[in-house]
Write an enzyme that holds these catalytic residues in place. Structure first.
Site, PDB file in Angstrom:
ATOM      1  N   GLU A  73       0.836  -1.208   0.000  1.00 32.38           N
ATOM      2  CA  GLU A  73       0.000   0.000   0.000  1.00 32.38           C
ATOM      3  C   GLU A  73       0.867   1.253   0.000  1.00 32.38           C
ATOM      4  OE1 GLU A  73      -3.169   0.071  -0.500  1.00 32.38           O
ATOM      5  OE2 GLU A  73      -3.305  -2.104  -0.508  1.00 32.38           O
TER       6      GLU A  73
ATOM      7  N   ASP B 223       3.854  -3.893  -5.876  1.00 31.03           N
ATOM      8  CA  ASP B 223       4.435  -5.178  -5.453  1.00 31.03           C
ATOM      9  C   ASP B 223       5.958  -5.105  -5.463  1.00 31.03           C
ATOM     10  OD1 ASP B 223       2.067  -6.427  -4.991  1.00 31.03           O
ATOM     11  OD2 ASP B 223       2.073  -7.654  -6.812  1.00 31.03           O
TER      12      ASP B 223
HETATM   13 ZN   LIG Z   1      -2.525  -2.422  -4.666  1.00 27.43          ZN
END
Ligand SMILES: [Zn+2]
Length: 428
Positions: A283, A368
Site C-alpha cells: 500500500e 508489489d
Molecule cells: Zn494495490
C-alpha cells in the site's frame, strides 16, 4: 435530425456494450468451469482442490447473477430514457412542486425522487447478493438489523451531503451564465477534497468502530516499516470489518506524508505479522509511486472534460429529445440535464474502461515491486495467496476477461513477478 442521430448512436452503444459484457461474462464462466477440476500447477502445493472448487463455484454464482443484474440495469436505463421514464417523473414532480415552492425545490425534488426510485429498484439485487450469494459461501456477517441500520444511515448521510452539493451545483448552473461548468467544476473539486478529509474522521466511524492497534510487537514492526519508507503514521487502527463481511483488507487515508493506517480485523486474524507488514508495504508503494495522486488528478481532469461537455450539451434541444426526454418550457432543465448525463455517460465510458484497468494493473505490479524492496517478497506472496483463497477469487480467469476488467493482475502473474524480483537475492 440531430436528435434521431443521438437516439441511434445511444441505442447502438448500449446494445454493443451489452453484447460485449455478455460475451466476456460467458467466456469467463466457461473458462472457470473448464478448469474447475484441477488446481493449476503453480498452486498445487498451496491450494487444496476443495478451496479451488469453492472459488470456481463462487465465481460462477456471481457471474450468473451479474448477467441478470446487467440485463435489468439496461432495461431500467432504457425505461428512464427512450421509453419516457424521466419525462413522466419530471411532469409529475414539476407540476406538484414548482408552482408552490419554486424552481430550485422542484429540481431537488426531481433528483431526490430519481435517487429514491433507483435505490428501490436496486434493493432486491443488493439483498440477493448479500443474503444469498455471500451467505452461501460463508462471507456474509451482516444481519437484517445491521442491513436496515446501514440503509437508514446511508440515506441520511446521502441526504445531508448530497442535498447541499446538488443545490449548490444547480444554483451555479442557473446563475453563473455560459461558463457555469467551470464554476461547477471548482465546487465539485472542493467538495471532493472535503470528503477526502471528512471520510476517515467523520463518515467512516458512523458505520464501523475504529480502535487503536493494541498488538505492540506488530505496531513496532509496522512503525519501523513506515519510517523506512519515509511516512509518518498519524495512528494505527483496527476496524471491525468482520461485522459485515469475512473479506479482508487494509487501507490508508490522510493527506500528505502523515497517514492513518487502518487494518480490517479480518486481515489481522488471517495473516502473520510479516505478511501484514508486506501488505502494508504494498500500500505504501502506491503512495511512493504517486498512484493515489495520479488517480485524483485524472479524476479531476475527467470531471472537467465531462462538465465542459455537459455545458455544451445542456443547451442543445436534441440532447434531451434524442434521449427520449421532453424538456420543460416554463421551468429550469438543469436537473434533467445532469440526470441524463450521469445515466448515459457510463454507456460510452464502458468502451474506454479497459485502458484504466490496464493502468491500474501496472500500478499493482509497481506497488508489489516496491513492497519486495521494503519488506519480504515471500511474505507478500504468502499473503496474496491467503487473501486470494479467503476471498475465493478464481485462479483461472479468462485472459481476455482479465484484460478488460481486472484492476489487479491475476494471482499467477503477480506471484510470477514476485518470484522474478526476489530470485537474484534468494537462491531457492
Ligand atoms: Zn494495490
Amino acid at each position: 435530425m440531430q436528435a434521431l442521430v443521438l437516439t441511434l448512436v445511444f441505442a447502438a452503444a448500449l446494445l454493443l456494450s451489452l453484447l460485449i459484457k455478455f460475451w466476456l461474462a460467458t467466456r469467463q464462466m466457461r473458462h472457470v468451469a473448464a478448469h474447475r477440476n484441477a488446481v493449476p500447477a503453480p498452486f498445487s502445493e498451496t491450494i487444496t482442490l476443495a478451496a479451488h472448487q469453492r472459488a470456481a463455484d463462487y465465481t460462477l454464482a456471481k457471474g450468473r447473477f451479474g448477467l441478470l443484474s446487467m440485463a435489468f440495469g439496461a432495461a431500467v436505463l432504457l425505461g428512464w430514457t427512450l421509453l419516457g421514464g424521466i419525462t413522466a417523473l419530471n411532469e409529475v414532480v414539476r407540476d406538484a412542486v414548482q408552482p408552490r415552492f419554486g424552481g430550485m425545490a422542484y429540481q431537488l425534488a426531481l433528483l431526490g425522487c430519481f435517487a429514491l426510485i433507483g435505490g428501490l429498484l436496486d434493493l432486491p439485487f443488493e439483498l440477493y447478493s448479500t443474503f444469498r450469494i455471500e451467505q452461501r459461501f460463508g462471507f456474509n456477517r451482516m444481519t437484517w438489523k445491521l442491513f436496515l441500520a446501514d440503509m437508514l444511515k446511508g440515506t441520511l448521510v446521502g441526504v445531508l451531503i448530497g442535498l447541499p452539493i446538488a443545490a449548490l451545483i444547480l444554483w451555479i448552473m442557473g446563475a453563473t451564465g455560459g461558463l457555469w461548468w467551470l464554476w461547477a467544476w471548482g465546487a465539485w473539486m472542493a467538495f471532493n477534497l472535503l470528503i477526502l478529509v471528512l471520510y476517515p474522521t467523520v463518515i467512516a466511524p458512523l458505520f464501523n468502530k475504529f480502535e487503536p492497534l493494541s498488538d505492540e510487537p506488530l505496531k513496532v514492526r509496522v512503525q519501523a516499516l513506515m519510517m523506512r519508507c519515509g511516512f509518518a503514521a498519524k495512528g494505527f487502527f483496527v476496524m471491525d470489518g468482520s461485522k459485515r463481511s469475512a473479506h479482508a483488507n487494509a487501507y490508508f487515508t490522510g493527506l500528505g506524508a502523515a497517514k492513518r493506517v487502518v487494518f480490517f480485523d479480518t486481515l489481522l486474524n488471517k495473516l502473520s505479522p510479516g505478511e501484514v507488514e508486506a501488505v502494508l508495504a504494498h500500500e505504501l508503494g502506491h503512495f511512493k509511486h504517486k498512484h493515489v495522486l495520479k488517480r485524483i488528478a485524472s479524476m479531476f481532469a475527467i470531471s472537467l472534460a465531462g462538465l465542459a461537455l455537459l455545458g455544451w450539451l445542456s443547451v442543445q434541444a436534441w440532447f434531451y429529445v434524442g434521449l427520449g426526454v421532453r424538456p420543460s418550457l416554463g421551468a429550469p432543465n438543469d436537473a434533467i440535464a445532469l440526470l441524463l448525463f450521469l445515466l448515459v455517460a457510463p454507456v460510452f465510458g464502458y468502451f474506454v474502461s479497459p485502458l484504466f484497468a490496464q493502468l491500474s494493473r501496472k500500478h499493482e505490479f509497481e506497488a508489489d515491486a516496491y513492497a519486495c524492496k521494503q519488506a519480504s517478497g515471500s511474505d507478500l506472496a504468502a499473503a496474496l495467496l491467503k487473501l486470494h483463497e479467503d476471498n475465493a477469487a478464481t485462479l483461472t480467469p479468462d485472459p481476455l476477461y482479465v484484460r478488460f476488467y481486472y484492476s489487479h493482475p491475476p494471482a499467477s502473474e503477480r506471484l510470477a513477478a514476485l518470484l522474478r524480483a526476489r530470485s537474484p537475492l534468494q537462491p531457492a
